[in-house]
Write a protein that holds these residues in place. Sequence first.
Motif, mmCIF file in Angstrom:
data_model
loop_
_atom_site.group_PDB
_atom_site.id
_atom_site.type_symbol
_atom_site.label_atom_id
_atom_site.label_comp_id
_atom_site.label_asym_id
_atom_site.label_seq_id
_atom_site.Cartn_x
_atom_site.Cartn_y
_atom_site.Cartn_z
ATOM 1 N N ALA A 108 0.841 -1.203 0.000
ATOM 2 C CA ALA A 108 0.000 0.000 0.000
ATOM 3 C C ALA A 108 0.872 1.247 0.000
ATOM 4 O O ALA A 108 0.576 2.227 -0.696
ATOM 5 C CB ALA A 108 -0.931 0.003 1.217
ATOM 6 N N HIS A 109 1.968 1.195 0.753
ATOM 7 C CA HIS A 109 2.906 2.326 0.785
ATOM 8 C C HIS A 109 3.533 2.526 -0.592
ATOM 9 O O HIS A 109 3.578 3.646 -1.109
ATOM 10 C CB HIS A 109 3.979 2.070 1.837
ATOM 11 N N THR A 110 3.974 1.426 -1.214
ATOM 12 C CA THR A 110 4.605 1.489 -2.530
ATOM 13 C C THR A 110 3.647 2.025 -3.592
ATOM 14 O O THR A 110 4.021 2.823 -4.439
ATOM 15 C CB THR A 110 5.104 0.085 -2.948
ATOM 16 N N MET A 111 2.371 1.578 -3.525
ATOM 17 C CA MET A 111 1.372 1.976 -4.531
ATOM 18 C C MET A 111 0.759 3.353 -4.240
ATOM 19 O O MET A 111 0.036 3.873 -5.075
ATOM 20 C CB MET A 111 0.214 0.964 -4.569
ATOM 21 N N GLY A 112 1.008 3.864 -3.032
ATOM 22 C CA GLY A 112 0.390 5.134 -2.656
ATOM 23 C C GLY A 112 -1.104 4.991 -2.397
ATOM 24 O O GLY A 112 -1.882 5.914 -2.640
#
Length: 183
Positions: free
Chosen positions: A128-132
């Motif tokens: 989720a962090h990587t995908m924003g």
Amino acid sequence: TRGDASLPEGKVTFLVGDDRERIEYVTKAVLCARSPVFRTMFGIGMKERDAAEVTVSHTDLASFTALIDYLLSNKFDLGEEEGGRAQRALDLRELAQMCQVPRLELLCAQALQESVAPATAVPLLEAAHTMGDGRLLAQCRRYVADHAAEVRASGGVEHLRDFGVAKGLLGDALDQVAELKGA
């Protein structure tokens, strides 16, 4: 009556991933009707328009098959295994974004929210962090805070990709949260 004349005729075989596994006889017109990316790919002037085979790298057979199944029949299937479903939803969501299929992207996002569990919370938090993806990120953070002991016990923390020091700090923080909740 003849269909939309702007849609290409015929079928295509996709060669998927590093092993070039085959998905055969997919109707080009349906792909074009469901995805602007395929409409461009099989459009006038593109080399793929008359190609019998198209190579698709940077994905795996199961995820690409799930994309094609959805485009052809609206069938949304992430498979059976619990841990694999979250990863398939992540991979399929990425394909849905690339192929501009917003409804499939939304279905994947919902599936990801439903798959937050002790073993998946940390890997999904990272994704989720990587995908924003702020909504999934917040949900995972809440889940980890509320279920620290279960997340720790499931080995979920061990799934963090090589975060080095951060991995240990997160593990320690989870232990502290679990102790505080137990007190």
